[in-house]
Design an enzyme around this catalytic site. Structure first.
Site, short mmCIF file in Angstrom:
data_model
loop_
_atom_site.label_atom_id
_atom_site.label_comp_id
_atom_site.label_asym_id
_atom_site.label_seq_id
_atom_site.Cartn_x
_atom_site.Cartn_y
_atom_site.Cartn_z
N CYS A 7 0.83 -1.30 -0.17
CA CYS A 7 -0.02 0.15 0.05
C CYS A 7 0.79 1.32 0.07
O CYS A 7 0.79 2.04 -0.96
CB CYS A 7 -0.95 0.07 1.25
SG CYS A 7 -2.05 -1.29 1.33
N1 LIG Z 1 -2.26 -6.22 2.00
C1 LIG Z 1 -3.12 -5.19 2.45
O1 LIG Z 1 -2.67 -5.10 3.56
C2 LIG Z 1 -4.02 -4.26 1.92
C3 LIG Z 1 -4.42 -3.21 2.75
C4 LIG Z 1 -5.32 -2.26 2.18
C5 LIG Z 1 -5.48 -2.42 0.87
N2 LIG Z 1 -5.08 -3.26 0.00
C6 LIG Z 1 -5.19 -3.16 -1.43
O2 LIG Z 1 -6.18 -4.34 -1.68
C7 LIG Z 1 -5.86 -4.83 -3.20
C8 LIG Z 1 -5.43 -6.38 -3.00
O3 LIG Z 1 -4.28 -6.51 -2.15
P1 LIG Z 1 -4.00 -7.79 -1.48
O4 LIG Z 1 -2.44 -7.45 -0.39
O5 LIG Z 1 -5.14 -8.71 -1.04
O6 LIG Z 1 -3.16 -8.39 -2.82
P2 LIG Z 1 -2.52 -9.95 -3.10
O7 LIG Z 1 -1.75 -9.98 -4.03
O8 LIG Z 1 -2.47 -10.73 -1.58
O9 LIG Z 1 -3.85 -10.56 -3.60
C9 LIG Z 1 -4.53 -10.42 -4.76
C10 LIG Z 1 -4.99 -11.83 -5.20
O10 LIG Z 1 -5.76 -11.63 -6.63
C11 LIG Z 1 -5.25 -12.60 -7.53
N3 LIG Z 1 -5.65 -12.26 -8.66
C12 LIG Z 1 -4.96 -11.46 -9.48
N4 LIG Z 1 -5.52 -11.07 -10.71
C13 LIG Z 1 -6.73 -11.64 -10.60
C14 LIG Z 1 -7.65 -11.96 -11.76
N5 LIG Z 1 -7.70 -11.47 -12.82
N6 LIG Z 1 -8.73 -12.90 -11.25
C15 LIG Z 1 -8.85 -13.26 -10.06
N7 LIG Z 1 -7.76 -13.34 -9.02
C16 LIG Z 1 -6.84 -12.56 -9.47
C17 LIG Z 1 -3.89 -12.95 -7.17
O11 LIG Z 1 -3.50 -14.28 -7.47
C18 LIG Z 1 -3.87 -12.81 -5.87
O12 LIG Z 1 -4.16 -13.99 -4.67
C19 LIG Z 1 -4.79 -4.02 -3.75
O13 LIG Z 1 -5.40 -2.92 -4.41
C20 LIG Z 1 -4.29 -3.45 -2.38
O14 LIG Z 1 -3.51 -2.01 -2.68
C21 LIG Z 1 -4.19 -4.14 0.38
#
Ligand SMILES: NC(=O)c1ccc[n+]([C@@H]2O[C@H](COP(=O)([O-])OP(=O)(O)OC[C@H]3O[C@@H](n4cnc5c(N)ncnc54)[C@H](O)[C@@H]3O)[C@@H](O)[C@H]2O)c1
Length: 440
Positions: free
Chosen positions: A274
């Site tokens: 993030c």
């Molecule tokens: N990790 C955090 O602490 C956090 C906190 C707040 C916001 N976010 C936001 O949330 C969003 C997701 O982050 P995250 O940490 O969960 O990411 P992540 O990489 O852990 O998870 C994303 C998942 O999406 C899957 N994916 C990618 N393309 C796909 C598709 N076309 N169809 C289905 N699945 C697909 C990936 O394989 C992965 O498992 C981002 O925008 C991030 O900025 C993350």
């Protein structure tokens, strides 16, 4: 009875299926929470290994307990799938896919676009589509909505679209999915009402805001606020150090002010999905309006210079002991970007390792939560975590504490390693001091 009213009744009766796309750090806890409050839930991911593991009842994220997954799988209330055609089975589809930056540090919305296209292909009357991925203000209106409208259905009447920023804080024991207030913005008032009704089943407090843009901008403000304040203490750390003042002492004292001050701490640089990334989504969008986001750029500059500051400190501390960094045995303690988590994304530890190796140090890492470094977008280090034993620690020239995991044997490290460069004040805060502990 209006369609909106019927949908709300079905949500209340749990006669309603919730799908989450992206089974990552954000999507997995969310899908489990909806399952635990009684909804039938579907989890979608493009990674077949993750889908298989989930369907086997196993969690692959350390702080998400496996029994939460196995209970829902055993009760046949949760199913994971790679088959996006099954999105048509869901009444609500929540999108939690990655939003990284391109090599040119511009928003990379390909994952949001692909998943929205997959949803659009099966979109039907009554469905609620909610984006959670962090992004610039305007994404829901300009990127998501037009793709869905291509189906010919009317938003706010036939189907519903909202944005609700994710606020997951992995490893936080005080706040979790259900207790972190959820900001929600809808494309129309009906969209907002339906999305708030759904989220209020799973989280204690829902905060409706006037538009999807306000919801998108809220998340950006939260992350810019952190990036700027961390940059500020990182800059002050260097200035105070030259004056012989320890920034940690200053922060502890300032913290006693009961109003108008919130403590932020210096460190080896920003990490995670993030804070190093999201502010630049706004920078990119602001350019379209002819606005320069100078605070964001400056914070990025200061924070991204921290890993090289740490390596410089290691070099100077070795030099003071008559040693060169080239050929020195240096152990990086911590590859995760954050204490007590297993997430190495954008971790400054990886950059520090790469910089040490580039200077021909014999650098390795140890992290109780990350056995082997994954090959990431930016870092291609093929390394495995080394165990910490008295003998291995004694053979080092230096250790660099990058992530202050609770599981590290601080006493042993303090006793055995001849030089410790501490970026987190982890040793001094445990009463472990000495001339061989150098702050960085
Ligand atoms: N990790 C955090 O602490 C956090 C906190 C707040 C916001 N976010 C936001 O949330 C969003 C997701 O982050 P995250 O940490 O969960 O990411 P992540 O990489 O852990 O998870 C994303 C998942 O999406 C899957 N994916 C990618 N393309 C796909 C598709 N076309 N169809 C289905 N699945 C697909 C990936 O394989 C992965 O498992 C981002 O925008 C991030 O900025 C993350």
């Amino acid at each position: 009875m209006s369609e909106l009213h019927q949908l709300k009744e079905r949500i209340a009766r749990r006669d309603y299926t919730v799908a989450v796309i992206g089974m990552g750090y954000v999507g997995l806890p969310l899908v489990l929470r909806f399952g635990e409050v009684g909804f039938r839930v579907l989890g979608f991911d493009i990674d077949p290994a993750k889908v298989k593991q989930l369907n086997d009842g196993v969690s692959y994220i350390e702080h998400v307990a496996t029994d939460r997954v196995s209970r829902l799988i055993a009760g046949k209330r949760f199913e994971a799938s790679t088959d996006v055609e099954r999105l048509g089975e869901a009444d609500a589809v929540i999108i939690c896919v990655p939003t990284p930056l391109t090599a040119h540090r511009e928003p990379d919305l390909q994952y949001v676009e692909k998943t929205t296209d997959a949803v659009a292909a099966v979109l039907r009357r009554g469905q609620l589509i909610c984006l959670e991925s962090t992004t610039y203000p305007g994404t829901t209106d300009e990127v998501v909505l037009p793709r869905l409208l291509a189906k010919g259905l009317r938003v706010g009447q036939d189907f519903f679209v909202a944005f609700s920023p994710e606020r997951e804080d992995p490893g936080n024991r005080q706040y979790g999915t259900s207790t972190i207030p959820k900001v929600v913005g809808g494309v129309t008032p009906n969209c907002l009402e339906l999305a708030c009704t759904l989220y209020s089943q799973a989280v204690d407090r829902v905060v409706p805001v006037p538009s999807t843009k306000v919801a998108e901008a809220t998340k950006i403000l939260e992350n810019v606020y952190r990036a700027v304040n961390i940059a500020l203490v990182n800059e002050l750390k260097i200035a105070f150090e030259r004056m012989g003042i320890d920034v940690w002492d200053v922060i502890e004292a300032a913290k006693t002010k009961p109003f108008g001050f919130q403590a932020f701490y210096p460190g080896p640089g920003l990490g995670g999905h993030c804070i190093p990334i999201d502010p630049f989504y706004l920078t990119w969008k602001a350019r379209e309006y002819g606005v320069a986001t100078r605070f964001i750029e400056l914070a990025g500059e200061i924070n991204s210079s921290m890993p090289s500051h740490v390596v410089q400190k290691v070099m100077e501390a070795l030099n003071a002991r008559g040693k060169a960094l080239k050929g020195a045995r240096v152990l990086v303690l911590g590859a995760a970007y954050k204490r007590d988590t297993d997430d190495p994304r954008e971790s400054p530890g990886l950059e520090i390792l790469e910089r040490l190796l580039a200077k021909e140090a014999r650098a390795e890492y140890s992290d109780p939560h990350i056995r082997r470094l994954p090959i990431g977008r930016r870092h291609k280090l093929d390394l495995a975590s080394v165990p910490l034993t008295e003998a291995s620690l004694r053979s080092l020239d230096a250790a660099v504490l990058v992530t202050d995991h609770s599981a590290f044997p601080y006493d042993l490290i303090h006793r055995a390693v001849p030089l410790i460069v501490d970026t987190r004040n982890a040793f001094r805060s445990r009463g472990l001091q000495g001339a061989h502990v150098v702050p960085a």
